[in-house]
Design an enzyme around this catalytic site. Structure first.
Site, short mmCIF file in Angstrom:
data_model
loop_
_atom_site.label_atom_id
_atom_site.label_comp_id
_atom_site.label_asym_id
_atom_site.label_seq_id
_atom_site.Cartn_x
_atom_site.Cartn_y
_atom_site.Cartn_z
N ASP A 90 -17.92 -24.87 -0.71
CA ASP A 90 -19.05 -25.28 -1.54
C ASP A 90 -19.26 -26.78 -1.37
O ASP A 90 -18.30 -27.51 -1.13
CB ASP A 90 -18.79 -24.96 -3.01
N ASP B 224 -25.08 -19.27 -1.77
CA ASP B 224 -25.29 -19.08 -3.22
C ASP B 224 -26.76 -19.29 -3.57
O ASP B 224 -27.33 -18.54 -4.37
CB ASP B 224 -24.45 -20.06 -4.03
#
Length: 152
Positions: A111, A129
């Protein structure tokens, strides 16, 4: 079908961006893009959103495979006649596979998009995401619009 191209595009951008983060940033380092709003932060997640179900990789493997099969089936059945649904499912499929690749090959998800919303430190996320969320929001919007049309 164009919707699979959308999924492949999401996967490619997701994996390239994650590779750039892993190769060029130390874990935990952060680069400000817009102070107090947007940062590029090297982060790893061994769970789902907000770190839930941390270190439950087999659960994610099974759920993702079932989910991807369902999305592909749904795309084949309905996307031919509904462009917005096809685009939405392409985004969702690409996002699901993008994070699945990380889980299989890294045992964690890379991330790096770090946002502060009105001083709330939102969990760090990635392109996959984002694609998943955008796809879901588009489906919700379409469902609401169809419900409104049905009432008229």
């Amino acid at each position: 079908m164009i919707y699979y191209v959308i999924a492949l595009f999401v996967i490619a951008i997701d994996q390239i961006s994650k590779w750039l983060i892993v190769k060029n940033m130390e874990l935990g380092t952060s680069i400000p893009i817009i102070d107090n709003v947007l940062y590029i932060t090297s982060h790893r997640n061994r769970g789902a959103a907000w770190g839930i179900l941390e270190n439950k990789m087999w659960f994610f493997y099974i759920i993702t495979v079932v989910f991807v099969v369902f999305i592909v089936f749904y795309m084949k059945k309905y996307a031919k006649t509904d462009k917005l649904l096809g685009i939405s499912l392409g985004l969702i499929l690409g996002g699901a596979i993008g994070n699945f690749i990380d889980r299989v090959f890294r045992q964690e998800v890379v991330d790096f998009i770090h946002v502060y919303i009105f001083s709330y430190n939102y969990p760090v996320f990635n392109i996959a995401d984002s694609a998943l969320c955008i796809g879901v929001v588009l489906i919700i919007i379409q469902t609401l619009l169809e419900g409104k049309k049905a009432k008229e």
